[in-house]
Design a protein around this motif. Structure first.
Motif, PDB file in Angstrom:
ATOM      1  N   PRO A 283       0.825  -1.210   0.000  1.00 10.14           N
ATOM      2  CA  PRO A 283       0.000   0.000   0.000  1.00 10.14           C
ATOM      3  C   PRO A 283       0.861   1.262   0.000  1.00 10.14           C
ATOM      4  N   VAL A 284       0.329   2.306  -0.603  1.00  6.66           N
ATOM      5  CA  VAL A 284       1.028   3.604  -0.602  1.00  6.66           C
ATOM      6  C   VAL A 284       0.014   4.672  -0.220  1.00  6.66           C
ATOM      7  N   LEU A 285       0.442   5.501   0.703  1.00  6.70           N
ATOM      8  CA  LEU A 285      -0.417   6.577   1.171  1.00  6.70           C
ATOM      9  C   LEU A 285      -0.056   7.864   0.426  1.00  6.70           C
ATOM     10  N   PHE A 286      -1.027   8.428  -0.295  1.00  3.00           N
ATOM     11  CA  PHE A 286      -0.803   9.688  -1.022  1.00  3.00           C
ATOM     12  C   PHE A 286      -1.352  10.836  -0.186  1.00  3.00           C
ATOM     13  N   GLU A 287      -0.441  11.653   0.322  1.00  4.23           N
ATOM     14  CA  GLU A 287      -0.841  12.796   1.137  1.00  4.23           C
ATOM     15  C   GLU A 287      -0.564  14.090   0.385  1.00  4.23           C
ATOM     16  N   ASP A 288      -1.147  15.153   0.858  1.00  2.00           N
ATOM     17  CA  ASP A 288      -0.819  16.507   0.401  1.00  2.00           C
ATOM     18  C   ASP A 288      -0.931  16.601  -1.133  1.00  2.00           C
ATOM     19  N   ALA A 289       0.037  17.267  -1.772  1.00  2.00           N
ATOM     20  CA  ALA A 289      -0.059  17.512  -3.214  1.00  2.00           C
ATOM     21  C   ALA A 289       0.022  16.224  -4.022  1.00  2.00           C
ATOM     22  N   ALA A 290       0.618  15.183  -3.452  1.00  2.00           N
ATOM     23  CA  ALA A 290       0.710  13.909  -4.184  1.00  2.00           C
ATOM     24  C   ALA A 290      -0.675  13.340  -4.435  1.00  2.00           C
ATOM     25  N   ALA A 291      -1.582  13.550  -3.510  1.00  2.00           N
ATOM     26  CA  ALA A 291      -2.945  13.048  -3.701  1.00  2.00           C
ATOM     27  C   ALA A 291      -3.589  13.737  -4.900  1.00  2.00           C
ATOM     28  N   ALA A 292      -3.404  15.065  -4.985  1.00  2.00           N
ATOM     29  CA  ALA A 292      -3.972  15.807  -6.120  1.00  2.00           C
ATOM     30  C   ALA A 292      -3.323  15.356  -7.426  1.00  2.00           C
ATOM     31  N   ALA A 293      -2.008  15.150  -7.393  1.00  2.00           N
ATOM     32  CA  ALA A 293      -1.315  14.716  -8.614  1.00  2.00           C
ATOM     33  C   ALA A 293      -1.804  13.350  -9.071  1.00  2.00           C
ATOM     34  N   LEU A 294      -2.096  12.474  -8.104  1.00  2.00           N
ATOM     35  CA  LEU A 294      -2.609  11.142  -8.444  1.00  2.00           C
ATOM     36  C   LEU A 294      -3.907  11.257  -9.246  1.00  2.00           C
ATOM     37  N   ALA A 430       0.999  -4.701   6.746  1.00  7.11           N
ATOM     38  CA  ALA A 430       1.316  -5.922   7.484  1.00  7.11           C
ATOM     39  C   ALA A 430       0.859  -7.154   6.712  1.00  7.11           C
ATOM     40  N   ASP A 431      -0.235  -7.024   5.973  1.00  5.03           N
ATOM     41  CA  ASP A 431      -0.703  -8.135   5.144  1.00  5.03           C
ATOM     42  C   ASP A 431       0.345  -8.538   4.114  1.00  5.03           C
ATOM     43  N   TYR A 432       1.181  -7.567   3.737  1.00  9.10           N
ATOM     44  CA  TYR A 432       2.252  -7.843   2.763  1.00  9.10           C
ATOM     45  C   TYR A 432       3.548  -8.244   3.480  1.00  9.10           C
ATOM     46  N   THR A 534      -6.903  12.894   0.875  1.00  7.00           N
ATOM     47  CA  THR A 534      -5.732  12.042   1.031  1.00  7.00           C
ATOM     48  C   THR A 534      -6.189  10.601   0.830  1.00  7.00           C
ATOM     49  N   VAL A 535      -5.399   9.808   0.086  1.00  8.12           N
ATOM     50  CA  VAL A 535      -5.908   8.464  -0.215  1.00  8.12           C
ATOM     51  C   VAL A 535      -4.870   7.382   0.035  1.00  8.12           C
ATOM     52  N   LEU A 536      -5.382   6.230   0.349  1.00  2.65           N
ATOM     53  CA  LEU A 536      -4.549   5.045   0.501  1.00  2.65           C
ATOM     54  C   LEU A 536      -4.811   4.132  -0.692  1.00  2.65           C
ATOM     55  N   VAL A 537      -3.767   3.895  -1.469  1.00  5.16           N
ATOM     56  CA  VAL A 537      -3.873   2.976  -2.605  1.00  5.16           C
ATOM     57  C   VAL A 537      -3.494   1.581  -2.104  1.00  5.16           C
ATOM     58  N   GLY A 538      -4.324   0.624  -2.453  1.00  2.56           N
ATOM     59  CA  GLY A 538      -4.151  -0.716  -1.900  1.00  2.56           C
ATOM     60  C   GLY A 538      -2.824  -1.362  -2.249  1.00  2.56           C
ATOM     61  N   GLU A 539      -2.397  -1.183  -3.504  1.00  2.00           N
ATOM     62  CA  GLU A 539      -1.129  -1.808  -3.871  1.00  2.00           C
ATOM     63  C   GLU A 539      -0.467  -1.023  -4.997  1.00  2.00           C
ATOM     64  N   LEU A 540       0.786  -0.746  -4.815  1.00  2.00           N
ATOM     65  CA  LEU A 540       1.601  -0.140  -5.879  1.00  2.00           C
ATOM     66  C   LEU A 540       2.984  -0.758  -5.813  1.00  2.00           C
ATOM     67  N   GLU A 541       3.635  -0.699  -6.952  1.00  2.00           N
ATOM     68  CA  GLU A 541       5.006  -1.203  -7.021  1.00  2.00           C
ATOM     69  C   GLU A 541       5.936   0.002  -7.093  1.00  2.00           C
ATOM     70  N   VAL A 542       6.886   0.063  -6.188  1.00  2.00           N
ATOM     71  CA  VAL A 542       7.826   1.189  -6.160  1.00  2.00           C
ATOM     72  C   VAL A 542       9.238   0.625  -6.304  1.00  2.00           C
ATOM     73  N   LEU A 543       9.976   1.222  -7.239  1.00  2.00           N
ATOM     74  CA  LEU A 543      11.318   0.716  -7.550  1.00  2.00           C
ATOM     75  C   LEU A 543      12.330   1.860  -7.454  1.00  2.00           C
ATOM     76  N   PRO A 544      13.605   1.532  -7.368  1.00  2.00           N
ATOM     77  CA  PRO A 544      14.618   2.595  -7.413  1.00  2.00           C
ATOM     78  C   PRO A 544      14.624   3.262  -8.789  1.00  2.00           C
ATOM     79  N   ASP A 545      14.809   4.574  -8.805  1.00  2.00           N
ATOM     80  CA  ASP A 545      14.906   5.313 -10.069  1.00  2.00           C
ATOM     81  C   ASP A 545      16.360   5.257 -10.520  1.00  2.00           C
ATOM     82  N   ARG A 546      16.613   4.405 -11.507  1.00  2.00           N
ATOM     83  CA  ARG A 546      18.008   4.231 -11.933  1.00  2.00           C
ATOM     84  C   ARG A 546      18.287   4.968 -13.231  1.00  2.00           C
ATOM     85  N   SER A 547      17.541   6.042 -13.477  1.00  2.00           N
ATOM     86  CA  SER A 547      17.828   6.818 -14.690  1.00  2.00           C
ATOM     87  C   SER A 547      19.240   7.387 -14.585  1.00  2.00           C
TER      88      SER A 547
END
Lengths: 566, 565
Positions: A283-294, A430-432, A534-547
């Motif tokens: 899960p990922v929690l989108f707060e503040d401006a990130a929620a609007a961007a989502l 915790a489920d994950y 503000t929203v909680l997304v159930g599942e997202l995949e987050v990886l290192p930015d290797r650009s």
């Protein structure tokens, strides 16, 4: 110092707004003539529209408390749209250039005669282009039998929504940019720290051969502060703040400066933070401006109702038609969620309007009910499902009008407190098998990542842009800030996986004029506002930015105290 | 490819006390940091820093209304940094695939006002010095590999000319004195003259004024503050011929003070000339490709020499192995008739009563401008040089130029063509007709006006030039009246063209323009007398194909429904 300048602006340093009425009359004469245009064997115009912009513009750029550029000028511009054929089939809605829509400058103090000359030239060229585009479309496009047509004639609309206020003094705008950029003086180690101010007031007219005469006010002041920093491993981190208002007197310069300073301090601190490593699925929690961007990136495009252009098969490949149009009856959010867009909701916001760029009266749209699309943001381009224009057409001068958002509110069926939301997020994590949940508060603005780079200014993003930072939130309330993460495999389905919602945040943004995420300056675009929870997304995949990391500066940055004057 | 045009856009400056000291201090700070590494490859053998500050006014009017009124100021920062040694440094031309991995610099705009200006400038300088150093470090590796992998180079000259102690000279640059409101009124009025013609579809009267101050410091101790004021008024008009050809006529007057610009009456007269000419040009027949005798007016001859000789005499073109090096092997040998001298002299501020745009005191590498003799009595004598020497020309003659955001290379300033044995105008025309008859032709051409031109100097592309003729007259051998034609440009290759120069006239004319090449756009002048060529070639000019406007021009449309004639 800024306070004094604000007073100067309020007490008469303003210039007179241009009087557009004589120009409108001149354009009306040319509109009458435009319907007489003809070419041998070519279709005749059935609808011609002019957009007249008569505005005063002041723009300024500053960096580290010093002015880099300032411009102040009256600016008159003309947009021309020529439709040939008939509303059932015309030259529009087909990809490519030179399609019958064009624009030109009318200069500083145009006379009615000078305006007629420009309108004559542009209309002549637009008509010839329209006839060619009509032929190309007829030759290439195979329309389905239920093609709803290309345009909707509505009859005349006559309205006066007023003009903008007097223009602010150039010195005010200049001082605003300098004052806010002074927030970066304490952080000379920033790779870039600059402020852009755009101020525009005046009036915009929509005129057409149906007799439409609509005057719309133009009143916008946008301030954008941008900072970049380079981390010790060469990773480039960016952040920005945008403030957009109708009345510049409402800007609290001290507050803006404080926000910009905080942003710079956070960014510098972030450069010293550990880089995100490993992989995160959870899960990922989108707060503040990130929620609007989502919601901006994933929801709004699904609500744009103007059908996409039919692609033009050119020697360069297909042009147009890449964007999918919004669809009715599609589930875009979980059950119970509601989305409303009302351009008239807040007349004090620069994104508010009473008539859109086609002259259609704007009305509130309940776009999503119970998570399902029930209405769309539409223009006068007909849709197969029969939805007519609801006054959401937006366009740059010389561009195709498309339905877009304005003042949008996203409402969840149930709102939790911040504490409860975090508790839910941690439980889900915790489920994950995780002892923490990821929180994001800001996403990097894709265009501004390139500001100051040879690559130029462009905004092109699929899915979600990378977060400025990710925060590991642990059960004991501890937060660990990390840099250099990105989202993977994000699409619109993410919004159907919203698990919970919290308190609302309101964030302004500038949407691209033409619906594409390209070609905007830091203070250009359609002012829009999003109010979202503000929203909680159930599942997202987050990886290192290797650009590809950039280079780390070899030289130490200058310090504020260095004295070099003789 | 290089391009020469008669128009330009500039914003632009003001001297700032202490700016050179600020730049020098930051440069010293950087040098100290680089020297501290102990690695000689980390320490530049030369660094130059320049701030170009321009303030400008741009006014334009069309059909009695002001279309542009811009007053502004911009400031740019340039860093030229060299790692390695003067003999072989990081700027050395690369060959093969590495040649595509070249200078990554871009225009860097820097602040000019506000309490934070010092820090903002030092911050920008920090970034740019660091970027330039990193680029140079990477490039030095490629340069050394290039030397190891590839064969010996054609040009053995070193990469840089050290000068020892740098020059210190701080000059006052005159203020930009423009009465903006008065000029706005004048231009509005003049633009109505242009608009009066029913066939003119677009026209403009404009003023471009700029004041530029360059503050230059380098690691040899140079401290320079210098600059110039450039003013230009111009009028131009466009019409569409029945065959779709868009014909334009443009006239400009350049000066360094407003006293040198024409007054309202003079501009009105110029506007009337432009209108008459564009109307005539619209009606004129399109000519066809031609080869035979051609007489160039002074202005046309000046541009001809700028394109055909001047660009090929730019020193750096004779170092690169991608360039044609047309004249390198002709050093000390005749390339023109013995009555021709050519010199490029940026120190000249005026020629007779005409202000020259190509004037400057110092070039963009801190070297004082000086005259460079290119051709003497028809013999090719030398090149325009920057601080990147040629084997036979080890020192700069002050022609290293650029616009902000580019590394300087050798460029022209004021290119002057002199004829030591001139003939009268009447005699030149008679000689033209004699040549026409001798070649069995029925007519020859006189090129009276040009818009500019361009030339290709590389090896892969044809080593050719194009002089953009804007007013060309057909002169008949049988005595018929001269006939204005349109739609052709002068083209050719340099050595063949020069071989056919027959004679020159007396009346020297000046072409003031702006030249674009790899180091950006720089103001230039060229001057020459009329020149007669035994054989030159014209090719067709590009042509638009849209029909003329379908409706009559507003103000000329009666009841608004009539068709255009």
């Amino acid at each position: 110092m800024i306070t004094a300048l604000v007073l100067a602006w309020l007490h008469g340093a303003a210039l007179a707004a241009p009087d557009a009425a004589p120009l409108v009359e001149a354009l009306s004469e040319e509109l009458d003539r435009a319907l007489t245009l003809s070419l041998p064997g070519g279709p005749s115009p059935y609808h011609v529209r002019y957009h007249l912009h008569a505005v005063e513009q002041v723009t300024a750029e500053a960096a580290f408390g010093a002015l880099r550029e300032v411009h102040a000028t009256p600016r008159h511009s003309l947009g021309v749209e020529v439709r040939v054929g008939s509303p059932a089939f015309d030259n529009t809605g087909f990809g490519g250039w030179r399609n019958g829509f064009t624009a030109g400058h009318l200069g500083v103090d145009p006379t009615p005669h000078a305006v007629r000359l420009v309108a004559w030239r542009l209309t002549d060229a637009a008509y010839k282009d329209a006839v060619e585009q009509y032929a190309r479309k007829r030759a290439q496009a195979s329309l389905p039998p239920d093609h709803p047509g290309d345009y909707t004639l509505t009859g005349p609309v006559v309205a006066d929504d007023g003009a903008g206020p007097p223009v602010a003094d150039r010195a005010f705008v200049e001082a605003l940019a300098v004052a806010v950029s002074a927030a970066f003086l304490d952080h000379p180690g920033l790779d870039l720290g600059e402020v852009h101010v755009g101020h525009e007031v005046g009036e915009a007219w929509v005129l057409d051969t149906e007799g439409t005469r609509v005057r719309r006010p133009v009143a916008e002041t946008s301030v954008r502060a941008v900072a970049h920093v380079v981390a010790p491993d060469g990773q480039r981190l960016t952040d920005e703040r945008l403030w957009t208002v109708r009345d510049p007197a409402r800007l609290d310069v001290h507050a803006l400066k404080a926000e910009a300073a905080a942003m710079a301090a956070d960014l510098v601190a972030l450069a010293g933070a550990p880089a995100f490593d490993g992989e995160y699925v959870g899960p990922v929690l989108f707060e503040d401006a990130a929620a609007a961007a989502l919601f901006r990136r994933l929801l709004l495009p699904q609500l744009e109702g103007t059908p996409p252009e039919i692609p033009f098969d050119s020697f360069l490949g297909e042009i147009g038609g890449a964007k999918e149009g919004g669809r009715l009856h599609r589930r875009v959010l979980p059950p119970g969620w509601r989305v409303v867009d009302d351009p008239t909701a807040d007349p004090e916001h620069p994104g508010s309007f009473r008539h859109d760029v086609e002259g259609t009266p704007a009305r509130a749209v309940v776009a999503v009910e119970d998570g399902i699309v029930r209405d769309l943001f539409t223009s006068r381009v007909p849709r197969r499902d029969g939805i007519g224009s609801n006054g959401h057409a937006r366009a740059a001068l010389g561009g195709r009008a498309v339905g877009g958002s304005s003042l949008t509110t996203v409402m969840a069926p149930r709102v939790r407190s911040e504490r409860a939301l975090r508790r839910r997020a941690l439980a889900l994590a915790a489920d994950y098998g995780l002892d923490h949940v990821l929180v994001v508060r800001r996403l990097q603005h894709p265009a501004l990542r390139w500001l100051g780079d040879p690559a130029g200014y462009h905004e092109d993003v699929e899915g979600l842009p990378p977060p400025v930072a990710v925060v590991r939130l642990y059960r004991d309330g501890r937060e660990e800030v990390l840099r250099g993460a990105r989202f993977a495999h994000v699409d619109r389905w993410v919004l159907r996986d919203l698990v919970a919602a919290g308190e609302s945040v309101t964030v302004d943004h500038l949407a691209p004029w033409n619906g594409d995420e390209t070609g905007l300056g830091p203070t250009e675009g359609v002012p829009c506002r999003l109010t979202v929870p503000t929203v909680l997304v159930g599942e997202l995949e987050v990886l290192p930015d290797r650009s590809d990391p950039g280079a780390v500066p070899r030289l130490p940055p200058p310090t504020r105290s260095t004295e070099v004057r003789p | 490819m290089t391009v020469l045009v008669t128009w330009w856009i500039g914003l632009a400056t003001a001297a700032e006390p202490g700016l050179d000291a600020l730049l020098a201090a930051e440069l010293q700070r950087a040098m100290t940091a680089w020297e501290a590494s102990g690695d000689p490859d980390d320490v530049p053998h030369h660094v130059a820093v320049a701030v170009t500050d321009r303030e400008g006014v741009r006014l334009a009017a069309s059909a009695g209304a002001l279309t542009e009124r811009t007053t502004g100021r911009r400031r740019w920062l340039d860093v030229d940094l060299r790692l390695g040694t003067p003999e072989l440094d990081s700027t050395h031309p690369l060959r093969g695939m590495s040649a595509f991995d070249d200078d990554t610099r871009v225009e860097v705009r820097v602040p000019w006002a506000g309490d934070g200006t010092d820090l903002a400038l030092r911050h920008a300088l920090w970034r740019e010095l660091d970027r330039a150093w990193r680029d140079a470090r990477e490039r030095l590796v490629l340069v050394r590999v290039d030397q190891a992998v590839r064969v010996e180079e054609e040009d053995p000259a070193p990469d840089f000319e050290p000068r020892g102690a740098g020059v210190i000279d701080r000059r006052e640059v005159p203020a930009l004195a423009i009465d903006v409101d008065a000029w706005a009124d004048t231009l509005r009025e003049v633009s109505t003259v242009l608009d009066a013609s029913p066939v003119v579809v677009q026209a403009e009267a404009r003023l471009d004024a700029s004041r530029e101050v360059v503050t230059y410091v380098d690691s040899e101790g140079a401290r320079l503050v210098h600059g110039r004021v450039l003013l230009r008024v111009s009028v131009g008009a466009e019409a569409v011929a029945d065959d779709g050809d868009r014909v334009t006529v443009h006239r400009a007057v350049d000066a360094r003070t407003s006293d040198g610009l024409p007054d309202a009456a003079g501009l009105r007269a110029l506007a009337r000339e432009v209108v008459a000419e564009v109307e005539a040009l619209r009606r004129a027949p399109r000519a066809t490709p031609y080869t035979g005798p051609v007489l160039l007016s002074g202005k046309a001859a000046a541009v001809f020499f700028h394109e055909v000789l001047g660009h090929r005499a730019e020193g750096h073109r004779n170092k690169s192995e991608d360039e044609g090096k047309t004249f390198l092997d002709h050093l000390g040998r005749p390339v023109l008739p013995p009555f021709v001298d050519v010199v490029d002299d940026p120190t000249l501020e005026r020629l007779d009563d005409v202000d020259l745009r190509g004037w400057y005191a110092y070039d963009d590498e801190g070297v004082p401008a000086e005259p460079a003799v290119l051709v003497e009595k028809g013999v090719f004598r030398g090149f325009l040089t920057s601080r990147s020497p040629l084997a036979a020309f080890p020192r700069s003659n002050g022609h290293g130029r650029r616009s902000p955001g580019h590394p300087p290379v050798a460029r022209m300033g004021n290119t002057l063509v002199r004829v030591t044995d001139p003939v009268d105008d009447g005699r030149l025309r008679a000689m033209l007709l004699d040549e026409v008859r001798a070649q069995g032709l029925s007519y020859g051409y006189v090129v009276e006006e040009i818009d500019g031109g361009f030339t290709l100097t590389g090896r892969v592309v044809p080593n050719a030039f194009n002089v953009r003729a804007s007013r060309t007259v057909r002169v008949w051998a049988d005595g018929r009246p001269d006939e204005l034609v349109r739609g052709i440009d002068l083209v050719g290759t340099p050595l063949v063209a020069f071989r056919s120069l027959v004679a020159g006239g007396r009346q020297v004319e000046v072409f003031n323009g702006t030249c674009g090449a790899e180091s950006g756009w720089v103001p230039v002048s060229a001057a020459a007398p009329p020149l007669l060529f035994r054989r030159l070639e014209f090719q067709l000019k590009e042509k638009a194909s849209d029909r003329p406007p379908l409706l009559l021009k507003p103000g000329h449309d009666g009841d608004g429904t009539a068709e255009a004639p």
